[in-house]
Write an enzyme that holds these catalytic residues in place. Structure first.
Site, PDB file in Angstrom:
ATOM      1  N   GLU A  39       4.826  -0.835   3.691  1.00  0.00           N
ATOM      2  CA  GLU A  39       5.189  -1.409   2.398  1.00  0.00           C
ATOM      3  C   GLU A  39       6.689  -1.614   2.259  1.00  0.00           C
ATOM      4  O   GLU A  39       7.146  -2.397   1.415  1.00  0.00           O
ATOM      5  CB  GLU A  39       4.695  -0.524   1.254  1.00  0.00           C
ATOM      6  CG  GLU A  39       5.454   0.791   1.102  1.00  0.00           C
ATOM      7  CD  GLU A  39       5.092   1.538  -0.176  1.00  0.00           C
ATOM      8  OE1 GLU A  39       4.889   0.881  -1.212  1.00  0.00           O
ATOM      9  OE2 GLU A  39       5.023   2.778  -0.123  1.00  0.00           O
ATOM     10  N   ILE A  71       0.871  -1.176   0.000  1.00  0.00           N
ATOM     11  CA  ILE A  71       0.000   0.000   0.000  1.00  0.00           C
ATOM     12  C   ILE A  71       0.903   1.219   0.000  1.00  0.00           C
ATOM     13  O   ILE A  71       1.695   1.418   0.916  1.00  0.00           O
ATOM     14  CB  ILE A  71      -0.917   0.004   1.235  1.00  0.00           C
ATOM     15  CG1 ILE A  71      -1.789  -1.248   1.249  1.00  0.00           C
ATOM     16  CG2 ILE A  71      -1.794   1.264   1.248  1.00  0.00           C
ATOM     17  CD1 ILE A  71      -2.587  -1.420   2.527  1.00  0.00           C
ATOM     18  N   HIS A  72       0.762   2.052  -1.021  1.00  0.00           N
ATOM     19  CA  HIS A  72       1.689   3.171  -1.216  1.00  0.00           C
ATOM     20  C   HIS A  72       0.969   4.504  -1.022  1.00  0.00           C
ATOM     21  O   HIS A  72      -0.167   4.663  -1.480  1.00  0.00           O
ATOM     22  CB  HIS A  72       2.261   3.105  -2.637  1.00  0.00           C
ATOM     23  CG  HIS A  72       3.323   4.121  -2.905  1.00  0.00           C
ATOM     24  ND1 HIS A  72       4.572   4.040  -2.340  1.00  0.00           N
ATOM     25  CD2 HIS A  72       3.314   5.246  -3.669  1.00  0.00           C
ATOM     26  CE1 HIS A  72       5.301   5.060  -2.768  1.00  0.00           C
ATOM     27  NE2 HIS A  72       4.556   5.808  -3.576  1.00  0.00           N
ATOM     28  N   PRO A  73       1.545   5.461  -0.334  1.00  0.00           N
ATOM     29  CA  PRO A  73       2.841   5.405   0.364  1.00  0.00           C
ATOM     30  C   PRO A  73       2.642   5.106   1.849  1.00  0.00           C
ATOM     31  O   PRO A  73       1.953   5.827   2.548  1.00  0.00           O
ATOM     32  CB  PRO A  73       3.389   6.810   0.165  1.00  0.00           C
ATOM     33  CG  PRO A  73       2.161   7.687   0.141  1.00  0.00           C
ATOM     34  CD  PRO A  73       1.030   6.850  -0.413  1.00  0.00           C
TER      35      PRO A  73
END
Length: 416
Positions: free
Chosen positions: A396, A390-392
């Site tokens: 991650e 899952i960004h940002p």
């Protein structure tokens, strides 16, 4: 009065066990008593975590009392000992018991602690030093040996470095010899370096000992009911919470050889209550327990440290994937991120199953809590890096671990 279950101790584990058994139809009594500290600090139901431990440590305020103690003679078919422990203050250091405080007293001080010395090198010592320094107190830690001994030392060295950069003073390989109260109210501490034998004197507004906790078993007369305790730790010896007396059980910090963690006591208490009520046979699993140390730079972990993994499985059978990273939120405040670090410890002979995961950075507890289930389910390194991030987020960064220690490449990662 006779009950199906008598729980001795009204802390997190005891209350969890009592409520679970009560909900399953059993008659339950909770017997609780808190002996005041030397400085008069006391509280009601809820135990250390709620009143003077985890909760006020993180929220920095006094937790509300949850109820009143019971003072009467009771009997039961089964008994659960959940009395926990209290901070240890040494008897062999003149002035310590009379003048020093413990973590039990810290949140009841009438004024800001001022210049404070914390004696100890465990998680309570480092956590308290971190937030005291953060609110502007001149804070020092006196450590007899290594800090956070049972944790991964790569992570610990970065924690200590970060704390020093934020103003905490570490007095290493030293221990206090005596404490004297001066006419101006200051506390004079004479201490000795364990290696050189050299002595020095410093003055503080407060001295706090955080050198461990002793189980509150002394006044229970356990020997009269054949409940065995460990000769050194004085904690109760039990297997699957069953003591050496058939109808007496124990949970939480009072158990010898088990983690002193509130969630562990709560879960063990619930499982024990279900077994005693004959609705389940599930036993507590004390392996792969996640935890977080709330130092200024949080440290979350689960499973083996690198040193313990090598000791258990051999160094040749261990691969470590690691990386330094830069949290996005640090860029806004222009905070130093050079100690933010992650490592995953893998067992080569088991398809690189991850047996240890360590995360140093913001919201470490939230991050490790999410990965804890994966480790309990036997996640492998290949499964980890094939998970979509899952960004940002900081989390991650774990699934982006690509650099192995054996490769010799630098673990300093740049960019997305």
């Amino acid at each position: 009065t006779h009950y199906d279950l008598v729980v001795v101790g009204g802390g997190s584990g005891g209350l969890a066990c009592a409520k679970e058994a009560s909900g399953l139809g059993k008659t339950v009594a909770v017997v609780d008593f808190v002996e005041p500290t030397v400085h008069g600090t006391k509280w009601g139901l809820g135990g250390t975590c709620v009143n003077v431990g985890c909760i006020p440590k993180k929220l920095m305020h006094q937790a509300a009392l949850l109820g009143q103690s019971l003072h009467r003679i009771v009997s039961g078919d089964n008994y659960v000992i959940a009395v926990g422990g209290r901070p240890r203050i040494p008897d062999n250091i003149p002035g310590a018991r009379e003048l020093a405080i413990s973590s039990d007293d810290l949140f009841s001080l009438k004024k800001k602690p001022g210049k404070i010395l914390i004696v100890g090198a465990g998680y309570i010592a480092l956590e308290c030093a971190g937030f005291l320094s953060g609110i502007g107190c001149d804070t020092s830690i006196m450590a007899r040996s290594v800090c956070l001994r049972s944790f991964d030392q790569d992570m610990v060295s970065l924690i200590v470095k970060n704390m020093e950069e934020h103003g905490v003073t570490f007095i290493r390989k030293s221990q206090p010899l005596n404490i004297i109260k001066m006419s101006d109210g200051k506390l004079q501490v004479e201490y000795e370096n364990n290696e050189t034998g050299s002595r020095d004197i410093e003055f503080y507004d407060n001295v706090m000992f955080a050198i461990g906790r002793d189980p509150s078993t002394t006044n229970l007369k356990l020997d009269t009911v054949n409940v065995k305790t460990h000769p050194e730790s004085k904690k109760i010896i039990a297997e699957n919470e069953q003591t050496t007396c058939p109808n007496i059980f124990a949970i939480g910090d009072v158990l010898h050889g088990q983690p002193e963690l509130t969630p562990v006591a709560i879960h063990a208490g619930k499982l024990l209550a279900r077994r005693l009520c004959n609705v389940s046979s599930a036993q507590m699993d004390y392996t792969q327990i996640p935890t977080t140390i709330f130092t200024p730079l949080e440290y979350g972990c689960i499973g083996f440290s690198e040193a313990k993994a090598e000791e258990t499985f051999s160094k040749e059978n261990i691969e470590v994937y690691h990386a330094f990273y830069s949290p996005l939120e640090y860029s806004v405040a222009q905070r130093n991120y050079k100690e933010c670090y992650i490592k995953a410890i893998c067992l080569k002979s088991d398809s690189e199953r991850i047996i240890g995961l360590h995360f140093l950075g913001p919201n470490a507890g939230e991050v490790i809590q999410g990965f804890a289930t994966a480790l309990k389910c036997g996640v492998t390194y290949d499964q980890l890096i094939n998970t979509i991030g899952i960004h940002p987020t900081c989390a991650e960064e774990i699934i982006k671990l690509r650099i192995s220690r054996s490769s010799g490449e630098s673990p300093i990662v740049t960019g997305c």
